[in-house]
Design an enzyme around this catalytic site. Structure first.
Site, PDB file in Angstrom:
ATOM      1  CB  SER A  61      67.874  52.613  30.385  1.00  0.00           C
ATOM      2  OG  SER A  61      67.471  51.907  29.236  1.00  0.00           O
TER       3      SER A  61
HETATM    4  N1  SAH Z   1      70.082  49.386  26.227  1.00  0.00           N
HETATM    5  C1  SAH Z   1      70.056  50.724  25.662  1.00  0.00           C
HETATM    6  C2  SAH Z   1      68.678  51.353  25.771  1.00  0.00           C
HETATM    7  C3  SAH Z   1      68.143  51.415  24.421  1.00  0.00           C
HETATM    8  S1  SAH Z   1      66.517  52.049  24.172  1.00  0.00           S
HETATM    9  C4  SAH Z   1      71.139  51.599  26.260  1.00  0.00           C
HETATM   10  O1  SAH Z   1      71.804  51.181  27.209  1.00  0.00           O
HETATM   11  O2  SAH Z   1      71.338  52.705  25.762  1.00  0.00           O
HETATM   12  C5  SAH Z   1      65.856  50.685  23.247  1.00  0.00           C
HETATM   13  C6  SAH Z   1      66.517  50.387  21.930  1.00  0.00           C
HETATM   14  O3  SAH Z   1      65.829  49.244  21.405  1.00  0.00           O
HETATM   15  C7  SAH Z   1      66.367  51.475  20.866  1.00  0.00           C
HETATM   16  O4  SAH Z   1      67.631  51.827  20.401  1.00  0.00           O
HETATM   17  C8  SAH Z   1      65.535  50.816  19.777  1.00  0.00           C
HETATM   18  O5  SAH Z   1      65.886  51.212  18.466  1.00  0.00           O
HETATM   19  C9  SAH Z   1      65.829  49.348  20.005  1.00  0.00           C
HETATM   20  N2  SAH Z   1      64.848  48.405  19.465  1.00  0.00           N
HETATM   21  C10 SAH Z   1      63.494  48.508  19.435  1.00  0.00           C
HETATM   22  N3  SAH Z   1      62.953  47.412  18.870  1.00  0.00           N
HETATM   23  C11 SAH Z   1      63.997  46.588  18.543  1.00  0.00           C
HETATM   24  C12 SAH Z   1      64.091  45.295  17.930  1.00  0.00           C
HETATM   25  N4  SAH Z   1      63.019  44.609  17.527  1.00  0.00           N
HETATM   26  N5  SAH Z   1      65.321  44.759  17.763  1.00  0.00           N
HETATM   27  C13 SAH Z   1      66.439  45.427  18.154  1.00  0.00           C
HETATM   28  N6  SAH Z   1      66.407  46.641  18.723  1.00  0.00           N
HETATM   29  C14 SAH Z   1      65.202  47.213  18.928  1.00  0.00           C
END
Ligand code: SAH
Length: 214
Positions: A61
């Site tokens: 993000s």
């Molecule tokens: N917090 C992260 C941003 C990640 S983007 C950072 O600091 O880099 C969102 C993430 O959520 C992705 O990696 C995606 O694979 C994950 N995601 C989506 N649906 C999910 C679920 N049901 N359970 C766990 N992770 C999930």
């Protein structure tokens, strides 16, 4: 410019000037080496004002969004926090600076593995990384004082509301697949007080209580 200088500029221009004022959050954002959570080819823009690709179609993000969501969580230092959507592990590291324990869950195993590795290298012993569908939460570790969802949700998954302790806070981007708004819920005697914040765009939360497909 060295990474420390870039980080100071990021905090001043992207966070302070846009209204992030929680000193503990600013200090954590000054400390966590964001460049270690991006791909090597993105090192030159690790501190830019944007989300960046991390592989598997997912993103780390934007710094402002990480700071804003963290500020909304009102962490004092003794909380157990659940993060849904580990991704790169960057948000988890920021949370680890500000809370007692962080439980973070990621559905894509390769991302979880990479995040766990870098968090370990950086010495974050208060973060546990799990692989699975985070929309179901982590019932065996509940309740949590804080929950943060870092993927766009059609609504806040019911299991997560149930796994929040009384007085606890959930922050999540809620809306359609193409635009969301940060929602903050405060739990009070089984009731939830809602407030609405920044507009945003996250990759979808995919799972049983999220979107059914990507
Ligand atoms: N917090 C992260 C941003 C990640 S983007 C950072 O600091 O880099 C969102 C993430 O959520 C992705 O990696 C995606 O694979 C994950 N995601 C989506 N649906 C999910 C679920 N049901 N359970 C766990 N992770 C999930």
């Amino acid at each position: 410019m060295d990474f420390g200088t870039q980080r100071r500029m990021m905090v001043e221009r992207q966070l302070v000037q846009r209204g992030i004022s929680d000193e503990r959050v600013l200090k954590a954002m000054l400390k966590v080496p964001r460049h270690l959570f991006v791909r090597e080819e993105d090192l030159y823009r690790a501190y830019d004002d944007m989300a960046l690709p991390i592989g598997e179609g997912q993103t780390i993000s934007q710094p402002y969004m990480v700071a804003k969501m963290t500020e909304l969580l009102e962490l004092k230092g003794d909380e157990r926090v659940l993060e849904v959507g580990t991704g790169s592990g960057y948000q988890a590291a920021v949370l680890a600076e500000l809370a007692r324990e962080v439980y973070t869950i990621e559905r894509i195993p390769s991302l979880a593995e990479r995040a766990e590795e870098i968090l370990r290298e950086l010495g974050y012993e208060n973060v546990k990384v799990f692989v699975g569908d985070g929309t179901k939460g982590l019932p065996e570790y509940a309740p949590f004082e804080r929950i943060i969802i870092t993927a766009g949700a059609p609504e806040i998954p019911r299991p997560l509301k149930e796994q929040l302790s009384d007085g606890g806070i959930i922050v999540a981007p809620v809306g359609s697949k193409y635009s969301q708004q940060l929602v903050k819920l405060v739990k009070r005697d089984e009731d939830f007080i809602e407030s609405y914040h920044t507009l945003c765009l996250f990759v979808p939360l995919v799972g049983e209580y999220g979107w059914k497909d990507e």
